[in-house]
Design an enzyme around this catalytic site. Structure first.
Site, short mmCIF file in Angstrom:
data_model
loop_
_atom_site.label_atom_id
_atom_site.label_comp_id
_atom_site.label_asym_id
_atom_site.label_seq_id
_atom_site.Cartn_x
_atom_site.Cartn_y
_atom_site.Cartn_z
CE1 TYR A 169 6.20 -3.13 2.13
CE2 TYR A 169 5.87 -3.23 -0.24
CZ TYR A 169 5.43 -3.48 1.03
OH TYR A 169 4.20 -4.06 1.23
CE LYS B 11 5.63 -7.12 4.23
NZ LYS B 11 4.95 -7.15 5.56
#
Length: 496
Positions: A244, A248
């Site tokens: 994640y 990002k």
């Protein structure tokens, strides 16, 4: 000097990507409530066709309890108002031109004044291809789409403050730099070329998996598992704790690389939790990062928490994130540049993790859970802090492992009478150990997020705007927030 946000939103056409999510709903609701004169909010929705998109928009967005104050204001005209303002657009952030069919996108190119990208897959255990397509290349697709809009005044990209995971000390509101090492123990930020190489690796692996697999019922599961394993491998290869934050961070790199002269704001929230006050306190959708521990504590399943005495956890209410986003739109519209905002609390109003835990103790002492299939109430123990994640893991192994071994032995002796107990305890054990892995980089994070840009933005609002677009985290009393707002909202609005 005020930003005049309400006036700025008048007659604007806004494209929202990720509008059906938790933050997207709050953002959309707030704009519709404060400025009925906004022209349109175009909401990108993955759907088979326009009718399916409309159905999904109604079911997931404006029928939500969050929109109740707005529906009460317009009463019988609510449906017509929403239909005029909130426009579904069939598309997909992972595709070129956001997957929008040609006639519609040519119309949007001419109309769009503001683009807000909130789309993300937030799972720490996501497939690498899915996380890359949404969090990284999806962000790139949004910027490319924005460059086709001649009237675009600003693009707002929502990232996460934890793209800085691995840093220590006070973390400034600065752009990530390609090839930058965040700390001695932290990850390295990939360059644009490395992002492209990662995409090629994904394509190659998918081809290998699909060419070597029989198209049978186990194929999808095998592909999914291998892509999740690959995600973990590639994130750790660059020194990142999970896919994640890794994808990002690459998303930010791509936004900065592609933006050109588009005025661009990157908003980095920390751990987003329930509404502080707007449109009413406590609304939340799904359990967020720290919530599963609170719920299991209230149910008497755990009483010890990984928390040093001075451990700070950075939390911000979702309505403050939305208000900060809206405010930066007006501030930077038509002003080329890259603007970074931490919507965070750890510097301005730090929350000790155990303050939240003690608030949970106070709440569940007064409002205990009822035991399942019983009239008895759950009696919780006073919470205890375990000062490292390793101590927490060791405790959980002792707390669960020995009982599991005893139940396993008993199962052979009594021919399955304890199988149900064994399975229940095993699920709990796996769950808390998974939480330990998930939380470690964030709960024991050694950095604090400077929010000087955010505070300057707040100071530039007029008193009226500060009342209308509240995002000053200094006003939060954390004990009161958890006891009176967050935990009651969590129990009311989620499946607990």
């Amino acid at each position: 000097m005020g930003v005049d946000m309400v006036e700025f939103l008048q007659d604007k056409n806004i494209l929202v990507i990720g509008g059906t999510g938790f933050l997207g709903k709050v953002f959309t609701e707030k704009i519709l409530r404060v400025q009925c004169g906004v022209r349109h909010i175009f909401t990108l929705i993955r759907a088979a066709d326009l009718q399916s998109a409309k159905t999904r928009l109604e079911r997931e967005v404006f029928s939500s309890e969050l929109f109740r104050p707005l529906s009460e204001r317009y009463r019988g005209e609510y449906g017509r108002f929403i239909e005029q303002k909130l426009v579904p657009v069939v598309g997909d952030v992972t595709r070129d031109y956001l997957g929008i069919e040609e006639e519609t996108r040519e119309e949007l190119f001419k109309k769009i004044d503001i683009i807000v990208n909130i789309a993300a897959t937030t799972s720490f255990y996501e497939r690498y291809d899915v996380a890359m397509n949404v969090n990284t290349m999806g962000a790139a697709n949004v910027v490319r789409f924005g460059k086709k809009c001649p009237n675009l005044q600003i693009l707002c990209h929502v990232s996460t403050a934890y793209v800085n995971v691995g840093r220590i000390g006070i973390i400034e509101e600065e752009a990530l730099r390609s090839g930058e090492r965040l700390s001695k123990s932290g990850g390295t930020t990939p360059s644009v070329g490395e992002v492209e190489s990662e995409c090629q690796l994904i394509t190659k692996l998918l081809q290998e998996i699909r060419s070597s697999s029989d198209l049978n019922s186990t194929h999808d599961r095998t592909e999914r598992d291998r892509m999740k394993e690959f995600a973990e491998q590639r994130a750790k290869n660059f020194g990142w704790p999970n896919v994640y934050v890794f994808t990002k961070a690459m998303g930010e790199i791509m936004v900065d690389h592609l933006r050109g002269d588009i005025p661009t704001a990157i908003v980095r929230p920390t751990i987003i939790e329930s509404t502080f006050s707007d449109p009413f306190p406590g609304w939340i959708e799904g359990q967020r990062m720290i919530d599963p521990l609170f719920i299991r504590y209230g149910k008497g399943q755990i009483s010890k928490f990984p928390a040093a005495d001075n451990l700070i956890v950075d939390v911000v209410p979702v309505d403050m994130v939305a208000n900060g986003m809206i405010s930066c739109l007006g501030k930077h519209a038509s002003t080329p540049g890259l603007y970074i905002y931490h919507l965070a609390s750890s510097v301005q109003n730090p929350l000790l993790y155990f303050t939240g835990v003690k608030a949970a103790y106070d709440y569940f002492k007064l409002h205990p859970f009822q035991k399942k299939n019983s009239t008895k109430l759950v009696k919780i123990k006073k919470p205890q802090a375990l000062h490292s994640m390793e101590i927490f893991r060791r405790h959980m192994r002792l707390h669960y492992k020995i009982p599991l071994q005893m139940l396993h032995l008993a199962d052979f002796l009594v021919c399955g009478l304890t199988r149900k107990q064994y399975n229940l305890l095993l699920r709990r054990y796996k769950f808390v150990m998974k939480l330990a892995d998930l939380y470690e980089p964030f709960i024991f994070f050694k950095g604090s997020f400077d929010n000087s840009n955010t505070r300057r933005l707040w100071a530039e609002l007029s008193e009226e705007e500060q009342e209308q677009f509240k995002f000053d985290v200094e006003c939060i009393n954390w004990t009161k927030y958890f006891c009176d707002v967050h935990i009651p909202g969590l129990l009311k609005y989620t499946d607990s």
